[in-house]
Design an enzyme around this catalytic site. Sequence first.
Site, mmCIF file in Angstrom:
data_model
loop_
_atom_site.group_PDB
_atom_site.id
_atom_site.type_symbol
_atom_site.label_atom_id
_atom_site.label_comp_id
_atom_site.label_asym_id
_atom_site.label_seq_id
_atom_site.Cartn_x
_atom_site.Cartn_y
_atom_site.Cartn_z
ATOM 1 N N ASP A 84 9.423 -61.820 -23.732
ATOM 2 C CA ASP A 84 8.871 -60.532 -24.146
ATOM 3 C C ASP A 84 8.480 -60.516 -25.618
ATOM 4 O OD1 ASP A 84 8.225 -58.351 -22.652
ATOM 5 O OD2 ASP A 84 10.307 -57.894 -22.147
ATOM 6 N N ILE A 87 4.944 -61.545 -25.994
ATOM 7 C CA ILE A 87 3.901 -60.875 -25.219
ATOM 8 C C ILE A 87 3.571 -59.575 -25.930
ATOM 9 C CG2 ILE A 87 3.250 -59.877 -23.015
ATOM 10 C CD1 ILE A 87 5.372 -61.592 -21.681
ATOM 11 N N GLU A 123 8.317 -54.128 -21.581
ATOM 12 C CA GLU A 123 8.302 -53.779 -22.992
ATOM 13 C C GLU A 123 6.853 -53.556 -23.416
ATOM 14 O OE1 GLU A 123 10.730 -56.352 -25.600
ATOM 15 O OE2 GLU A 123 9.046 -56.163 -26.977
ATOM 16 N N ASP A 125 4.186 -52.668 -25.984
ATOM 17 C CA ASP A 125 4.160 -52.712 -27.447
ATOM 18 C C ASP A 125 3.221 -51.666 -28.037
ATOM 19 O OD1 ASP A 125 5.904 -55.046 -27.868
ATOM 20 O OD2 ASP A 125 4.381 -56.042 -26.688
ATOM 21 N N HIS A 169 -13.043 -50.554 -18.370
ATOM 22 C CA HIS A 169 -14.434 -50.329 -17.982
ATOM 23 C C HIS A 169 -15.335 -50.930 -19.029
ATOM 24 C CE1 HIS A 169 -13.731 -47.814 -14.543
ATOM 25 N NE2 HIS A 169 -12.827 -47.128 -15.227
ATOM 26 N N CYS A 211 -16.496 -54.654 -15.314
ATOM 27 C CA CYS A 211 -17.883 -54.801 -14.912
ATOM 28 C C CYS A 211 -18.623 -55.618 -15.949
ATOM 29 C CB CYS A 211 -18.559 -53.447 -14.793
ATOM 30 S SG CYS A 211 -17.841 -52.437 -13.525
ATOM 31 N N SER A 237 -17.577 -55.181 -11.177
ATOM 32 C CA SER A 237 -16.331 -55.698 -10.631
ATOM 33 C C SER A 237 -15.765 -54.607 -9.752
ATOM 34 C CB SER A 237 -15.340 -55.984 -11.745
ATOM 35 O OG SER A 237 -15.552 -57.254 -12.233
ATOM 36 N N SER A 239 -12.862 -52.787 -7.042
ATOM 37 C CA SER A 239 -11.428 -52.661 -6.833
ATOM 38 C C SER A 239 -11.080 -53.167 -5.447
ATOM 39 C CB SER A 239 -11.006 -51.221 -7.001
ATOM 40 O OG SER A 239 -11.714 -50.433 -6.097
#
Lengths: 363, 546
Positions: A84, A87, A123, A125, A169, A211, A237, A239
């Site tokens: 973590d 990241i 976690e 951030d 998006h 997209c 793109s 879903s």
Amino acid sequence: MATPCINKFSRLTAVVFIFSISCFQGFVYSNSATNVDSVEDFFKSGHTNNWAVLVDTSRFWFNYRHVANVLSVYRSVKRLGIPDSQIILMVADDMACNPRNPRPATVFNNANQNINVYGDDVEVDYRGYEVTVENFIRVLTGRLPPSTPRSKRLLSDERSNILVYMTGHGGDGFLKFQDAEEVSSVELADAFEQMWQKQRYHELFFMIDTCQAESMFQKFYSPNLLAVASSRVGEDSLSHHVDPALGVYVIDRYTYYALEFLETVKPGSKKTMAQFFKVCPKHHCISTVSTRTDLFKRNVTDTLLTDFFGGVRNVELLTETVSLDKIDLPPNNDLTNSCSKDSCATNENTKFTFPDQIPKVLI
Amino acid sequence: METITKKETNENEIRTHHIAALGIGILCVVIGIPLWWKTTEVYRVSLPYSDIQHLSDTKIEYLIDVDVIWATDVKKDSLFLPDLALNLNRLLEVKQHQGSTLFSIFRVAVREAEKSELLAIKKSSNVAELSGVLASDNVNKYNIIITQESSIISQPVVASNNNVFLPYNNADTSGLSAQIKHLLMDIIRESAVFKSLEAAQGLRAQRPDKDTMRSFRFHPGFDITFTLLVPEPDHVSVTWNIEHGLKAYLEPLLDSLKGYTKFSVASQILYFISLGGKPKKGDNFYYYSEQDLPHVINPLESKLGSHASNNPGLNYVVGVPLKSRSPLYILNNKGERVPSNSFISPRWGGILIYNIEGEGANVSTPQTGPISLDMHKIMEVFVTQTRLLLNIHHQWMTKEIEVLPTGSSRLHQWEIAGWLRCRCVENLVTATTTLQSLAQLLEEIKNIVINDEIGKEVESAVASIKESKLLLRNGKLEEAFLASKAAVDASELAFFHPSLLELLYFPEDQKFAIYIPLFLPISLPVLTSMFNAIKWFRQRRKVKVE
């Protein structure tokens, strides 16, 4: 099944002319490829640590799937071994606590609700309105105010492999942040160049699900970048599926199939990036998955997936140790200077101050 | 008459209109545009670009003082010593490192030993006493003492204070100087200096090198954390006297580097946490092979907690294996036990597996008190790892050499000197490349603001780099290092200053989008009326001329 996506965004496209200068850099060091082999004489890979920057840029309930995307990737990289502390997770909205969420404090990436991706140890951030283009670029370039805590910093070095995952998006050449601003492909390319200049990465893998995603990596010019995008310019793109209980789509197609692949990967796996690039063929994704490998100096068929998605560390056995003279504990055992409240001389003169509540940027 | 005046007044009115339009137009062009230009300009302090560009061209030269002291009773003719000096100077002339900007210069002096020195060497009955001879504080000065071969000096002996005792084997001057050169190159870590130059220049020119990949780059501060894992405190209670261990064994090392970099040390005991991964079973023991070890670290890492500071952290973990999994060993690729039972992860730290001995024998007997770990054994491992991770560890090319131990983890003077030299060169290159990439970025990206503070930092960095190079050339190693450290600090501050990003996320093309709706409604009527006015005045002049 098409999701609302912005195809044309009123945006003035000016000719970009600034960055043609440094394009040749990528070729300069392709000749050092032979050196990589010799790293393996003593260590398994050329990097010593892994970092991940995972960004969801869109808010509002109907964008539930983007939060699910990013949390699923988060879960995968964590499972594969990136801690973590390494990241940086940016989530633009809090779906788990959204009043419309019928199952509060959970986020699922599947209508079957197998895995709560908003589990016990997530976690985040940067959350909510902290997810801005400015903060994102600041994290990448390291130009954060001094008061920023360690967990919000990307403290990578010239031996770090970084995974950057983005979802939201987008349109041709930009990705929207928070419905208020957008990061352009040029800015992103500049940010990566600045990282390269300051030796902030060894290799960087850029993955984007949005997209016209391909447009985001077309402007890249810094070396050692590898990129994959869920769709070509001009394509949306899509879903994957809807959860009727939630009433919204729960995951995007590309991320869904990428995760399906990642689930089969174990920490010691030998799966390569080339295999990962084949994930989500057109009949699954509907959009065309696009990759960019020209800036990357290794061969993707030899590059392990865990070089980016996991944290397989190099190790070295310690064969011999220095010899130190043995020093015995003094009998009185009073080494620690431990003292109680009364016996210690208190230094009352030290004055403590609070740190800044709101980090302020010095201009 | 009336129509004429009407016509005249009409024309006057038109004239005033046009003059007014022209006036406003000129006002807009003369005052408005420069004002707009000035107020929207990106603020940039002028930086010493040409200086920055030159920094990487100027040489990095390090000077090393060498005293060769003739301390034997062997009588040589009067030309022997001058001849040796000549030979040495020829061998150790200014040397360029593989086409780089790094040069080494040696200042060699050859002299005969004084009576007191001779006496002191003769008096020493064992090697340890030799360290007391010829003590000097100058880290950058090396004494090569040529002595008679004796029972205590049978091979080159390296004492902790930059002194090397070389037994004389009746070689001629060229043979002796070759021997001295070899020793010198080894003790000053010549190849390591060059490696740190290469490493700091980035991956571009870098050949992968184990030492530089393993060790941290220089940082003004490091956080060291010692962690003890006690997986089953209900079965085996374990404790350690970490304060004593640190004070007795690690502190001498950290003290040696005091003033150069800061260390903050913390320790913790974690209960109910065991080493990750799945150890394999051997005959009556368990083991990890080298391939398993990366997976030992990963699950642990999240449990170790994170540091509060932004300094790089050295994590040292002592893991007591589970009762059902002990004894637990690390096996190398040949299937042999690793004697230290520990391993390093580059730029991270190390893990030691500590088997509690005799534990399998009396499982049923309850422990009377907590078992205290042997800090000496633990700290021997971690001191070695610290030396490796900070790139202090000296690898001798010369095989037959005796290095006098310091007795504790305190560093030898020549180790400190070698470390300072490497880090100084590394810092110089790091600071230079940082400044150069900043300059290059400013050229590429026009939106970056450079305020006065950054300007000051850049200037001080440039000055520090120059100063450090000068000091290094004059053999003032410590001062040169400190100047290079200041240069790194200033250049990093300038590069990572948050204010650099004030305008960065405002791309060029968006400016048009903002200015056009603002300027178009104003500029269109102003410009057209200006154009009309000019046309009108021209026409009138034409009429007058006719």
